[in-house]
Every structure is written in C-alpha cells, then in structure tokens.
Design a protein around this motif. Structure first.
Motif, PDB file in Angstrom:
ATOM      1  N   SER A 238       0.829  -1.214   0.000  1.00 44.20           N
ATOM      2  CA  SER A 238       0.000   0.000   0.000  1.00 44.20           C
ATOM      3  C   SER A 238       0.854   1.252   0.000  1.00 44.20           C
ATOM      4  O   SER A 238       0.339   2.344   0.206  1.00 44.20           O
TER       5      SER A 238
ATOM      6  N   TRP B 286       1.067  -5.624   2.977  1.00 42.39           N
ATOM      7  CA  TRP B 286      -0.037  -6.424   3.493  1.00 42.39           C
ATOM      8  C   TRP B 286       0.091  -7.850   2.991  1.00 42.39           C
ATOM      9  O   TRP B 286       0.547  -8.097   1.879  1.00 42.39           O
TER      10      TRP B 286
ATOM     11  N   LEU C 100      -5.669  -9.756  -2.794  1.00 42.47           N
ATOM     12  CA  LEU C 100      -5.629  -8.436  -2.177  1.00 42.47           C
ATOM     13  C   LEU C 100      -5.420  -7.374  -3.241  1.00 42.47           C
ATOM     14  O   LEU C 100      -4.684  -7.587  -4.212  1.00 42.47           O
TER      15      LEU C 100
ATOM     16  N   ALA D 295      -4.672  -3.079  -3.172  1.00 45.43           N
ATOM     17  CA  ALA D 295      -4.463  -1.859  -2.392  1.00 45.43           C
ATOM     18  C   ALA D 295      -4.961  -0.659  -3.193  1.00 45.43           C
ATOM     19  O   ALA D 295      -4.662  -0.525  -4.391  1.00 45.43           O
TER      20      ALA D 295
ATOM     21  N   VAL E  78      -7.573  -1.302   1.665  1.00 38.37           N
ATOM     22  CA  VAL E  78      -7.088  -2.554   1.086  1.00 38.37           C
ATOM     23  C   VAL E  78      -8.298  -3.467   0.964  1.00 38.37           C
ATOM     24  O   VAL E  78      -9.005  -3.716   1.956  1.00 38.37           O
TER      25      VAL E  78
ATOM     26  N   SER F  28      -9.947  -7.113   0.144  1.00 41.09           N
ATOM     27  CA  SER F  28      -9.575  -8.523   0.235  1.00 41.09           C
ATOM     28  C   SER F  28     -10.698  -9.400  -0.302  1.00 41.09           C
ATOM     29  O   SER F  28     -11.869  -9.180  -0.012  1.00 41.09           O
TER      30      SER F  28
ATOM     31  N   ILE G  71      -6.389   1.660   5.660  1.00 40.21           N
ATOM     32  CA  ILE G  71      -4.927   1.629   5.673  1.00 40.21           C
ATOM     33  C   ILE G  71      -4.439   2.559   6.774  1.00 40.21           C
ATOM     34  O   ILE G  71      -4.642   3.777   6.703  1.00 40.21           O
TER      35      ILE G  71
END
Length: 1194
Positions: A211, A216, A262, A264, A271, A273, A285
């Motif tokens: 990110s 992550w 994922l 970003a 983020v 998912s 974030i």
C-alpha cells in the motif's frame, strides 16, 4: 575466544593422544571420565571463535571504495556469468562397563585378553589397564589401522574414532557447499524468514500487496501488515507469534475465511480482500505519525461512525469497512479498473463488476446501516458473463477466472483461466475478444449450465416456501442431483485437461510500455500487445512460472523452484538467482524493494537496483558481520535400529534399548525392519501405497509403545513417521527444542521385486533443525552372503531416488498443513533421477541406519563361532563386507561409521541370552554385523570447525548394541551423536542490514542510481467540450535516463454556477470519470523523447445501473460543468519516488439537442485543441519529488 580455546584443550585425545609420558589410566577411571564428558548440557548457544577461520579473505569494494560508475553484471549465453560476475564469486554417551567387557554369565572368560580402541590412537588392555599405541584394527589388506583412521577422524575425549569410506567429496557424494552469505545471489532484506511449516497450520501466507507505506499479506486465517518504517526493528520483548520470532514486527487480525487476493487502493485508503467464502471486504490503511502511533489513513473523508471510517476492536489498528457477498464460491481474482469499478472473478467463468458509485454510496452510510449498505452493493452487480448469454448459449469458456489484469493505458481488462483469455472494455463493460493461449480467436459456444446460474444468481433464484419445506417432487430432486453431478464431472474434466497441459497460464502482468506478458507452466514467457495479438515467446528457465511483476523497464519472473529472473522489456535476460527454497507465488514493490513471497511463507526484499554494484558492496559489508550474526546450537541425537522379525518387543527390552539412552538426548530417530512381512501384508501395503495410504496395526503399536517409553506428550513430541510394508521410521523431539525443529517430510523407496515391493527398500525423514536440513534413512537391503552387489545397488537406488515430496501450497490451495504426526510424504518412488542431483546430497547431515545385511566373507560358520568364543572381534571385522565395500568406494561413499566394540548382531535364537545363542539351526548362518549406523555431516576434513561454512559438525559419543534383548533374531543397535549446528540470527542480520543501507555513503550511492529524470509537460490546463480531443505532451529532458509515467485522476468535482467546485470526490484507484478517456494513461519515456497523451470527452448521457444483475437504463442530462485534476506521475527505473504534475481538465457543457434529435457522436468530427503553446511548458523542479513510501532507507 577463551571459551573456544578451552574446548580445543578438552578435545585432545585420551592420555595425551599417545604421549609416552602420560599416566596409565585404569579401565574404570577411563570409562567414568568418558561418562562425565558425555553428559554435557545441550541446546546452548555460543559464538564461534578461537581457531583461525578456514575461509579465504573476501576482496571486494567497501563503502569507502565506491566508484562513480554503475555497472551491471550480465548473464552469458549458457546461463552463466560473463567475465565480470553478476555477484562476486565465493573465495577460494554414556558407555556401560559391562557392555564393553561383554560380561555375561553364559560366556567363558576372555581368552586371550582383548584390546579395544577407545580413542586418540591408543588402546587399553581391558584386563591390565595398560595403554599402548601400536594396536591396529586389522592386518588385512585394504583396511585402515586405528592410527590411520584416527589421524583423519580421531576420537577425542568422550568421542569415538571413526572409519571413513572412500569415494566421497565429489559429485553427488560431495558435501554441500555452504557459506555465510549466498555468493550467487544479491543480499536481501529478510522481512520474514522461512517459518517452520508446523507453526503455520491454518495461517499460511497466500498473497501480498503493497500500500506504499505498508506491506499487506493475506493469510488462511486473516490479514497482517508490516509497517515498512519498522522492517529493521525486532519485537523488543513483545510477544511474537510462534514461527515469527525472527520476523520484522507486524500487525495481525483474524478473519473467518482465508484471504485469496488483495488489492491496495491508495486513492480511498482501503485494502480490498477477496475471500474463500466468496466475500469482499475493505480495510482502512493505517497511517504512521511522527510519534509512532498508527492512525487510519484518510479517515476524515467519510466522517466518523460511517462504514467508510470502519469499525474494529478497541485498540486494534484494523478497521473493517464495507463487506458483501460477491460470489457463492471463492473470490479467485480481483482488480480495480481505470474507472474505479471493482471486478471479481470466481469459478466456472463467472465475472462480476461492482460499480464504484454504489460502493461509494455504501461507504457514506452509518455503521448502523451496514445491512442496508451490504444489500445496496450486492444488488448493484453486473454479471458480465450473462451480458453475452442468449438462449442459454455463451461464447465464454466456463473456466475458473484465476487472473484479472487492468490495462490502464487502454482502459481494458484481461481475464484469464488456464488456456483462454477474454478482453473487455472496462468503461463500457463490453466484451472485445476471446482467444486462446496460441493467440487464436475462439468462437465456439458453451452451454451455460443450470447449476452455475443457480450458484451465482442467488438474488435471482428464490426458492418457494413449498420447496424449502421439502415438498419438491422426487423426479425434480433426482433431475437436479443428476445435473449437478454431471456438471461437477464436466468441470473436473476441464480442470484436469488444463492441469495436464504443460502450457497453461500461471501468471499475467502488464509492463510500462503497454505490453502484456503471460507466464506458462513450462517456463515460457509470451508477450502480447494491448489488443490481444501474440507477439513472441521466450524461455530462459524450465521450471513453471508462478508469478510476474513489472517495475520500470524490468520484468521480474518468479519460478516454482524458487528462482527469480530479471528481464528487459523485450524479454532479454539481465540476471537471476535462487531467491527462496520453494515456489515464489507473489511479488510486489514497496520502499524501493521488490518483495517476493515463497509458498512456505518466507518474504524477502530485493533492491530495485539488483543486480549491480550495490549488491557487491552490501555483500562485502554483511560478510564482515558474520560472527555477530552467528548462533551455534548444541544437541544430542539418538538413532536406533532394530530388525524386529515380525514380532513385538517387551517393555523391558525397549527400556534397555532406548529408555536409558534417551534420558539426556534432544532428538530420537528410530528405524524398524520387518515390522510385518508375508505375501498378504506386502500386497496390502503395495495397494495402500498406490492410493497414497500407509501404516498398519503393527506399525501403530510400535509407535504407541515407543512413545510411552519416551514419555511422549510430557517430555517428547512425535514429529513424523513413515511406513513402507515392513519398514518403519519415526522421530520424537524433546519439547524444550521443539520450536527449532520442523518442516518434517517423509519419503519411501522400494527395492524388492523389481523395485516395486517394500519388503526391501528404505523410508526416510527430512527435517529442519535450527535452519539446517537433517535426513535420516532407515534401510533394509538384499539378504544372503553373495548378494553384495545387489546391496550396493540397493543403496545407490535409494540414495538417488529418495524424494521428499513437499506439500502443495499453491496460492489457491488450502490443504491442511502437516500435523505433528501427519507429515508430507513421498510416494513409493521407482523412477530414476540420474539427471537431477539427489535430494540427500543437499542435506547438511545424512544418517543411514538399518539392516544393511552385509555379512562376513572368507570365513566358515565354525571359524566365526570360534572367534566369537574368544571374543576376537577385530579379526572378524577384517571379514566385514560393509567395511570392505566402503573402503573400495562402492557403497556409502564418503560416509563414516564409529568404531564399534559390540559382537555381531545377527543371527540369534530368540529368547536365548549370550553369545552361545547364535544360530544353531541347519542353515548355520554365519554371524554378522548386519545392523549398522553410518552418517555424513558438513565436514570435508576433521579440522573443520562448526561455522556458517561448515554448519553441522557431528561426532559419535555412543555406538553399541543391546545384547540383553532377545525378542528377535537381530540385536537392536543405538548410536548417540553430539551435534553442533551453526545458523544465522535473522533478526540481528536484518538489523545489521538496516545499519548498512542507512549509512550516509550508501544512501548517497542509492540516490545516485535512483534518479527520477527531469520531465516537462505541455500544459497545466485543458478545456474540453462535447466530443473534443486534446493532446497533452510529456517530454523527457534527460539524455541518458529512461522514465516511466502514469496518468491518474487525483480528484473530480462538479462546478457551481460561480465556478467553485462542489462534490469533490476520488474514485477507487484514482479512476477516471466516465466522460473522460485518457490514452495512453501509462508508458515509457526514452531519453529526449516526447509522448503524446490523448484526452477525449465522450457524452455519457445514458446512465445505466444494474439491480440484481438486470440493467436499468434512463436518460440523464447533466448541464453542469465538471473538472478533474489529473496527476502525471513520473518515475525512474530504480526508484519508487515520483515527480508529479497536476493537469486541470474542465468540461464545459454546451446546449444539447433533445434526445430524439441530438447529433450522433460519429457525425461530428473530433477537434484537437492545444490551449497552451510549447513555450508555456511547466517545468518540474527538485521540490516536486514526492516520496510515497515514507521510509528512511532505499
């Protein structure tokens, strides 16, 4: 230093190693001394020092010797390096007195007195206690005397002398090369060292994404992220998760479903998912402030108590925002398009688009309205597959969408399965093209299956109350069941076809020049243009491509064997190295590092400048820190072998064999032979092996009983086992060192009846002990006196073909990790691997043990019994087939065996004690030492000390047989190894790495090579009217540096009548408004070149929304002026820093005709405007450089 010197002094031979002036030791005092020496504490750490290192000095540039030129290493045509290497090449137990005396009431007194070698090149007369230095093992031809043997591998105090076989040191029998620093790869930032597999059960890392300021990672059990400002720190006393003690500090939260993908989004501070349960979730974030506290990034945009602000546990840095059920099956892939929409792909070719407008509305709702927000998004989806399905016919293949790629430069989206691709217009959400892996356009139709529609269109299909109550007719239920079964078979068949095809797609990426690259399972790389036209194919490696990543002018390729390669934009190889010990499943960039994630969970960061001069300097500086970063562990390993003759032992027998010896050891490995035999048992075992099963009731009894002897559960823990017919191997580790032992794999090789039946063969266990690989192999070779060649061939077959199968950890695989007793085990290997280096040759220590079946040659039964009655074992050793074959280099090449003093272990009458119990049947089998234990460690010579170059140094403290055990026709044998293991302290090494890269001279060197070229643009302001087109020119003023650019929409707004902006917003991933087209939105700027970017306005008056997948169209006229702020990001080739410039684009509305009379866009020729002349160019300055990563190191 002083401690090592004391160790060296204590390591001198017994009685001065043959010094004539040494005092005469009595037998009992000598053995008691050995007993005390053997009982040393284990598991301790110490630093190497004392004796001079055997390493040659490394002569490379230091920081103070840095030149001004930046030179790349290059690969040669054969895959090696050119005259200048890419990276610099490496510079050239306790003994029992009664056991040794063989005191037994059934034996006659010793005649004549026996002299036994006890160490240091001397011998002790066990009757008189006199010490002499002229005893020899044998006078036979081709054997080594004790003096000769111990001159190379002599026994010190408490250590037995050893015999070493010939033929080692070269080829597959050579000692694996180890070094403090890997000489064939650049230094790396060890963000997360390779964790032990057993510590990762249920929490394996599956994917990573950067990110900007954090990295992550998606887990099977949740999410975690590393703050890139803290990568050089340690836990500082904070509790670390098991398996992550040496990882950089991270933050973690739990989820109910594994994370598969994922994305970003720095534009909105989320983020996103995608999960196995079909849900999509958003996470704030966090932002790092100067006081070290973490706050949520951009939390003020959505306001407090909104879904966009997120919610979470008190004190947690994780705040979950919007979430919704995207699919009924796993979300396999996800992207954010050039217009801010989120696209998700799943099984059976289902592809959905989630409009940003609906997502944004949901983010502004309050937390109390979460359910309403979820429903709003779930009903707004666009089913792209159903858009082109008519009468149940669809032109798209029903394959899993494993990859999604957004081409920002052309505003298109690529979706890919194993062998097919589809190309979409991300703005209009229209299908452009369907083609296969060879570039051929596909036109065949696929019937949309009923089950797929039911699975995905959960909002469309509503079961009636009558159906829910179970009143559905029997015929209807049967029909649905049959259709579901047929559909499952069809989908499995399709997946099987893709799996069998060695040219299936495994990775997809777009480079900065707008070209698309795909990686195939056969190691090939295919380049495509933006329209889906195949360009060419290159191949530099033969392992499967697992992931691709593009940055600047380079393409990074990760392979299944852990190799990383760097290519230029035309596919030419620049460099490569082995980055991990397992497949590389994901890569991303952050803080000037390319981070690579291996399937075992390890993460390393590689400098963007690699390969190059900076790597050489880092290598040199880190090598100087070797001693600071070295740990040495000491432990004892008990290895036992016994041919149990299909019987079961008494508890007392097991206590005699293992119980007493295991008191002070740390690791126990037991091998049994003939646990069960007979044609029926062998047939059942063979049938089990074919379907991946193993074990038997007898085998389980042995495991349970030995576990009780070792106090399993309290003192020891069983970590692995493997059974092949009558062969069984198992291992237990003391709980105090359990955190340092893991990654247990098992393997088996059959040698009986055409290499297919397990009556003869081997089973093995491989484990990581303090980061070093140890292998233990339990063998049972061919029987009979004259089968020497067959026994040699059995060993060779086992050594070359024993393969420890690793568990599958593909990004979308969720097999349960190995438990303490369920280890990954290889099948019954029968194929030869002569073309590959055997896995055993790569181990740091290998121990072979078992019933080798080597007999005594050149001697009759009566002669052997006569020698045994006199206990003349030395004379019998001259007739030992194993020693003769090892000395000739025909078996166990380069391996060692401790000198033993016990009588032959085969063949005895059951339940009879003493040496008189040898076979007295009609066959009169000659007694022999069939049951043996041999090994190899990391040493190539006895003088080598434990270090990172020689990481495993072992000696034998005890090697004996339990002669009082009478449950089998073989006697059990045991051996205790004293082992030193050297390994790197990863946390200390990472801290040293940070200190080096933070050095002012190193930072200056990084800045010199991480240049962002000076660039100018033609205008800062552009006005567009209906259907207008304007040209923005971007010029690279540098004469030698290549730059890459990307155009994003920083914000967009609607202008009021007074010209002031209102409704300022930013789409996901800085997406463009639907009325603006920017092409190309990304590209490469060569030195001195100009890139023309076309900005085009397109009327988008028909506003189309979807409800439950059904389009809802209405006419929407918006006469308000609009303004967007475009940001041109310019990067260099080796830096994540950017030079940014804002471009204000205003759309001025003109009078529109009524909908029925409006002029079509095709009737009006586009106009090209340049509002500012080239003299009005805006120039970048050094103050425009923006570091998005907030990190104090490159």
């Amino acid at each position: 230093m002083e401690e090592r010197e004391e160790d060296d002094d204590n390591g001198e031979g017994v009685a001065g190693c043959g010094d004539a002036s040494s005092p005469v030791l009595s037998q009992e005092s000598f053995l008691q001394g050995n007993l005390q020496h053997n009982r040393k504490p284990v598991g301790r750490e110490r630093l190497p020092g004392g004796a001079a290192s055997t390493r040659s000095p490394i002569c490379k540039q230091s920081i103070d010797e840095v030149g001004d030129r930046f030179i790349f290493g290059r690969f040669g045509e054969e895959g090696g390096f050119s005259s200048r290497p890419l990276f610099y090449s490496p510079p050239q137990s306790s003994l029992h007195l009664e056991d040794i005396l063989l005191s037994n009431p059934h034996l006659p007194p010793p005649v004549p007195p026996l002299q036994n070698v006890v160490g240091g090149g001397v011998s002790v007369d066990l009757d008189s206690g006199q010490v002499s230095a002229d005893s020899s093992l044998s006078d036979g031809e081709g054997t080594l005397s004790p003096d000769q043997t111990m001159s190379e591998f002599g026994g010190g105090q408490g250590v037995l002398p050893e015999f070493m076989g010939s033929g080692g040191g070269t080829g597959i029998f050579g000692v694996p090369i180890r070094s403090a620093m890997h000489q064939d790869r650049p230094p790396s930032l060890e963000l997360r060292p390779h964790p032990l597999r057993e510590t990762q059960a249920g929490c394996f890392l599956r994917t990573i994404v950067s990110s900007g300021s954090q990295l992550w990672a998606g887990l099977e059990s949740g999410l975690r992220f590393w703050n890139l400002d803290e990568v050089f720190e340690c836990w500082n006393g904070k509790p670390a998760k098991r398996g992550d003690e040496e990882s950089a500090p991270f933050y973690e939260c739990d989820c109910n479903s594994p994370v598969l993908c994922l994305v970003a989004d720095e534009a909105t501070g989320f983020v996103w998912s995608g999960h196995k349960d079909g849900k999509v979730r958003s996470w704030r974030i966090p932002k790092q402030f100067s006081d070290g506290c973490l706050q949520e990034e951009g939390c003020g945009r959505f306001g407090a108590n909104t879904i966009g602000d997120g919610s979470g546990d008190p004190g947690s840095v994780f705040r979950e925002g919007l979430s919704w059920q995207a699919h009924r099956t796993a979300v396999l892939s996800m992207i954010i398009t050039s217009y801010g929409d989120i696209w998700t792909g799943t099984e059976a070719g289902i592809l959905k688009a989630w409009p940003w407008e609906s997502i944004e509305k949901s983010l502004y709702l309050t937390i109390e309205e979460r359910h309403m927000a979820t429903v709003l998004v779930e009903r707004s989806y666009v089913d792209l597959r159903s858009q082109i399905t008519e009468n149940g016919m669809c032109s798209l293949p029903a394959v899993d969408i494993r990859f999604l790629l957004c081409d920002h430069s052309r505003s298109t989206v690529w979706s890919a399965g194993g062998i097919t691709f589809t190309l979409w217009d991300s703005r209009k959400r229209e299908l452009l093209k369907v083609f296969n892996i060879d570039g051929h356009v596909e036109n065949q139709l696929d019937i949309a299956q009923t089950k797929e529609a039911q699975v995905e269109d959960e909002m469309k299909v509503r079961l009636t109350k009558k159906e829910k109550s179970g009143s559905m007719s029997f015929l209807k239920r049967s029909r649905n069941a049959l259709m579901g079964a047929a559909d499952a078979v069809r989908r499995v068949a399709q997946k099987g076809t893709c799996t069998e095809d060695n040219r299936r797609t495994e990775a997809l990426v777009i480079t900065m020049d707008g070209m698309i690259w795909t990686g195939l399972s056969n190691g090939s790389l295919v380049q495509w243009d933006g329209n889906g036209n195949r360009q060419w194919e290159v191949q530099h490696h033969f392992s499967s491509v697992m992931c691709l990543f593009a940055f600047g002018i380079h393409l990074w390729v990760g392979y299944s064997d852990g190799t990383v390669q760097i290519l230029d934009l035309v596919g030419s190889l620049i460099g490569g190295w082995v980055a991990h010990g397992g497949p590389i499943i994901k890569m991303d960039v952050g803080a000037s590092y390319i981070f690579t994630l291996a399937n075992h969970g390890g993460i390393r960061g590689w400098c963007l400048t690699s390969p190059g001069l900076i790597d050489d300097i880092l290598q040199r500086e880190l090598s100087n820190k070797e001693l600071v970063c070295t740990k040495i562990e000491q432990l004892e390993i008990l290895v036992g072998t016994w041919n149990v003759g299909q019987g079961r032992a008494s508890f007392d027998s097991l206590i005699s064999w293992l119980g007493c010896a295991a008191t002070d050891v740390d690791l126990v490995v037991v091998g049994l032979q003939e646990v069960e035999m007979g044609a029926g048992s062998l047939a059942i075992a063979a049938a089990k092996e074919t379907i991946g099963l193993e074990g038997s009731a007898n085998g389980q009894w042995w495991l349970d009983t030995i576990g009780k002897i070792l106090d399993e559960g309290t003192s020891f823990e069983r970590i692995g086992s493997r059974q092949l017919a009558g062969l069984l191997i198992a291992s237990w580790v003391r709980k105090s060192i359990r955190p340092g032992v893991g990654d247990v794999d098992a393997a088996a090789v059959a040698c009986g009846f055409g290499r297919t039946i397990g009556n003869k063969g081997a089973v093995g266990l491989r484990m990581r002990v303090f980061e070093r690989m140890l292998c233990f192999v339990n063998c049972h070779f061919a029987a009979h006196l004259d089968a020497v060649s067959k026994r040699n061939a059995d060993f060779d077959h086992v050594y070359r073909n024993l393969t420890f199968t690793r568990p599958s950890m593909a990004p979308n695989s969720f097999a349960a990790a190995a438990t303490s007793v369920q280890v990954s085990h290889g099948g019954n290997s029968t194929t030869s691997q002569n073309d590959e280096k055997p896995e055993l040759s790569e181990a740091d220590m290998v121990v072979f043990f078992g019933d080798f079946n080597y007999r005594l040659f050149g001697i009759s039964y009566d002669e052997a019994r006569d020698m045994l009655s006199q206990r003349s074992f030395d004379w019998l050793k001259d007739k030992d087939q194993l020693r003769a074959e090892m000395n000739a280099g025909r078996v166990f090449q380069g391996m060692r065996e401790a000198q033993f003093m016990f009588p032959p272990t085969y063949k005895f009458e059951r339940h009879q004690c003493g040496l008189s119990a040898y076979d007295s049947s009609e066959k009169k089998r000659i007694p022999a030492w069939c049951d043996r234990i041999v090994y190899r460690d990391s040493r190539s010579n006895m003088e080598a000390e434990c270090s990172l170059e020689c990481p495993v140094v072992s000696s034998v403290k005890l090697y004996e047989s339990s002669m009082d055990v009478t449950d089998s026709d073989h006697k059990p044998v045991r051996c205790i190894f004293g082992v030193e293991i050297a390994h790197i302290d990863r946390a200390t090494m990472r801290k040293q790495f940070g200190a080096i890269v933070s050095n002012q001279k190193m930072r200056s060197l990084f800045e010199e090579h991480c240049i962002v070229p000076e660039t100018i643009v033609s205008t800062n302001n552009i006005i567009l009217q209906s259907q207008d087109t304007s040209i923005l020119r971007i010029t690279n003023k540098s004469e030698k540096h290549i730059a890459s650019f990307r155009v994003i929409c920083e914000r967009q707004s609607t202008l009021k009548e007074d010209g002031c902006p209102s409704e300022i917003c930013t789409k996901g991933s800085f997406g463009f408004p639907s009325w603006l087209q920017v092409q190309p939105a990304a590209g490469i700027l060569k030195p001195g070149h100009v890139m023309e970017v076309k900005l085009h306005h397109d009327d988008f008056e028909t506003h189309e929304e979807f409800v439950d997948g059904v389009p809802q169209n209405w006419w929407c006229v918006d006469n308000r002026d609009k303004e967007v702020v475009l940001l041109v990001e310019v990067r260099g080739s080796y830096s994540t820093d950017t030079r940014d410039h804002q471009i204000h684009v205003r759309h001025c509305c003109s009078k529109r005709k009524p909908p029925g009379n409006r002029t079509l866009s095709s009737d009006k020729p586009p106009t090209i405007q340049n509002l500012l002349q080239r003299s009005d160019f805006a120039n970048f300055s050094s103050s425009d450089v923006m570091n998005l990563n907030h990190m104090s190191c490159p």
